[in-house]
Design an enzyme around this catalytic site. Sequence first.
Site, mmCIF file in Angstrom:
data_model
loop_
_atom_site.group_PDB
_atom_site.id
_atom_site.type_symbol
_atom_site.label_atom_id
_atom_site.label_comp_id
_atom_site.label_asym_id
_atom_site.label_seq_id
_atom_site.Cartn_x
_atom_site.Cartn_y
_atom_site.Cartn_z
ATOM 1 N N SER A 1 -9.652 1.782 3.180
ATOM 2 C CA SER A 1 -8.822 2.558 2.294
ATOM 3 C C SER A 1 -7.799 1.738 1.507
ATOM 4 O O SER A 1 -7.247 2.226 0.537
ATOM 5 C CB SER A 1 -8.067 3.616 3.109
ATOM 6 O OG SER A 1 -7.199 2.989 4.035
ATOM 7 N N SER B 1 -9.722 -0.687 7.306
ATOM 8 C CA SER B 1 -9.221 -0.550 5.938
ATOM 9 C C SER B 1 -8.544 -1.765 5.318
ATOM 10 O O SER B 1 -8.203 -1.743 4.147
ATOM 11 C CB SER B 1 -8.268 0.637 5.850
ATOM 12 O OG SER B 1 -9.020 1.819 5.801
ATOM 13 N N LYS C 1 0.853 -1.197 0.000
ATOM 14 C CA LYS C 1 0.000 0.000 0.000
ATOM 15 C C LYS C 1 0.888 1.245 0.000
ATOM 16 O O LYS C 1 1.940 1.260 0.662
ATOM 17 C CB LYS C 1 -0.895 -0.036 1.241
ATOM 18 C CG LYS C 1 -1.908 1.091 1.345
ATOM 19 C CD LYS C 1 -2.790 0.882 2.581
ATOM 20 C CE LYS C 1 -3.820 1.971 2.760
ATOM 21 N NZ LYS C 1 -4.681 1.746 3.943
HETATM 22 N N1 GLN Z 1 -12.787 3.956 6.667
HETATM 23 C C1 GLN Z 1 -12.166 4.369 7.888
HETATM 24 C C2 GLN Z 1 -11.819 5.836 7.803
HETATM 25 O O1 GLN Z 1 -12.162 6.427 6.852
HETATM 26 C C3 GLN Z 1 -10.991 3.517 8.162
HETATM 27 C C4 GLN Z 1 -9.748 3.963 7.530
HETATM 28 C C5 GLN Z 1 -8.616 3.029 7.777
HETATM 29 O O2 GLN Z 1 -8.780 1.968 8.380
HETATM 30 N N2 GLN Z 1 -7.445 3.428 7.353
HETATM 31 O O3 GLN Z 1 -11.218 6.382 8.661
#
Ligand code: GLN
Length: 481
Positions: free
Chosen positions: A152, A176, A77
């Site tokens: 994400s 994420s 990532k």
């Molecule tokens: N979707 C969550 C957020 O927007 C989690 C993001 C993540 O786990 N990096 O914060």
Amino acid sequence: MKYRTAIEIRNAIEAGEITALEVVEYYLAKIKVEDKAINAFLETFDESALESARKIDAMKKAGEALPRLAGVPVAIKDNMTIKGQISSCSSKILENHRASYDATVVKRLKVAGAIIIGRTNCDEFAMGSSNETSFWGAVHNPWNLKKVPGGSSGGSAAAVSAGFVPIALGSDTGGSIRQPAALCGITGMKPTYGRVSRYGLIALASSLDQIGPIAHTAQDCALVLEVIEGIDEKDSTSLELDEKVVPELIEKNFKGMTFGVPREYFIDGMDEEVRKSVEEAIELIKQNGGEIKKISLPLTDYALAAYYIIQPAEASSNLARFDGIRYGTRAQTDNLWKSYLHARGDGFGAETKRRIMLGTYILSAGYYDAYYKKALAVKTEIFNDFKKAFEQVDVIVCPTSPAVAWDIGEKFNDPIAMYLADIFTVSANIAGIPGISVPCGENNGLPIGLQFLGASMQDGKILRAASAYQSLTDWHQKDPK
Ligand code: GLN
């Protein structure tokens, strides 16, 4: 290629059925052609990947013992550093930021013979649940190109799902890894907080962030975790492990295990097909020797609210370093204040700005007690909720996401609807416990995810539950058309 998992690829290389070079060439060629429609990769590292593959093949030829991930391509990532490569967090502000060192996970993967094949698209600074906030454009779900892959770590999940790579690393701050794994029909694991070093992970919310593997199977996740886990002197929150994960020792049965089904994870408004698939999975566990217990996690309702206080607060602090001077593109102006305004104003996208503003507000003198301190109190209570639950059960089983993948654009302008997508995942980050998502069904051709949560440091138990489930089902063997 007939090999699909990391374990299969490594064994085939060891047995001399295929060379590491052939493996890497196969994946690079596939990415080049098919990723145009998906946008999972921001960049592939063709030369260095081929070079690393040749080294593995030379080791094999010389009769040397091959390391654990010899010749297995891995995607990273874009928020983890790879020495000499750009790590942009999919943000414009870091578009030219070249890393001067390897993240600990990357270093450990390299030592284990893995081939770092490229870096994957993600939501900007890992903020999002749909991979639409990337400066480099949305990622498309391989099961249906009109749909989001989740986020994400959407690029990492889509890359594994599309067969571009057997393994990818993601980071999970509020879901994420698990949520995009669910939406892309693959397996994704968030280890216990502290189990994997965060050194070299560009921080979103330091008390919640955790790196973990994305793969086709729980067995492959275990293999990657074995390689990347363990204390690291460069991350003071990393933990000494009493017991390391040993993939070969993970049992594939539910015998003697008790599974808790939290009633708060089956809510009004969730997708009926998701509910049905998860209930069928629970029934299957029961028929195969697992004991099922209804439990309650009464503070679940407050988890999302606490998360969206703590996370922006920490994010606003962490992202202060991107000022165009220490990091980021420096604006051409003779005035310091204007220089900050330009660097941050032009460099950050809308969601990142929203969170910085929220976080700054939450941490400001007048509101700190009312919001941040209260959220921390809720955090402790949520931790206690889980602690009590794990006195009665070994593993919690529940859905990963209340819905399957939605249309690209559908929730983009509705942040609250987007935040609700994390309702079943954020609690694990708040409590610091491990979680894994495995595919368990389909709705209209789109994958559904089943989540196992474990007590702190019981990562082996959720890997066992997931492996046992996958030995009885074949959802994880399906690929998008
Ligand atoms: N979707 C969550 C957020 O927007 C989690 C993001 C993540 O786990 N990096 O914060």
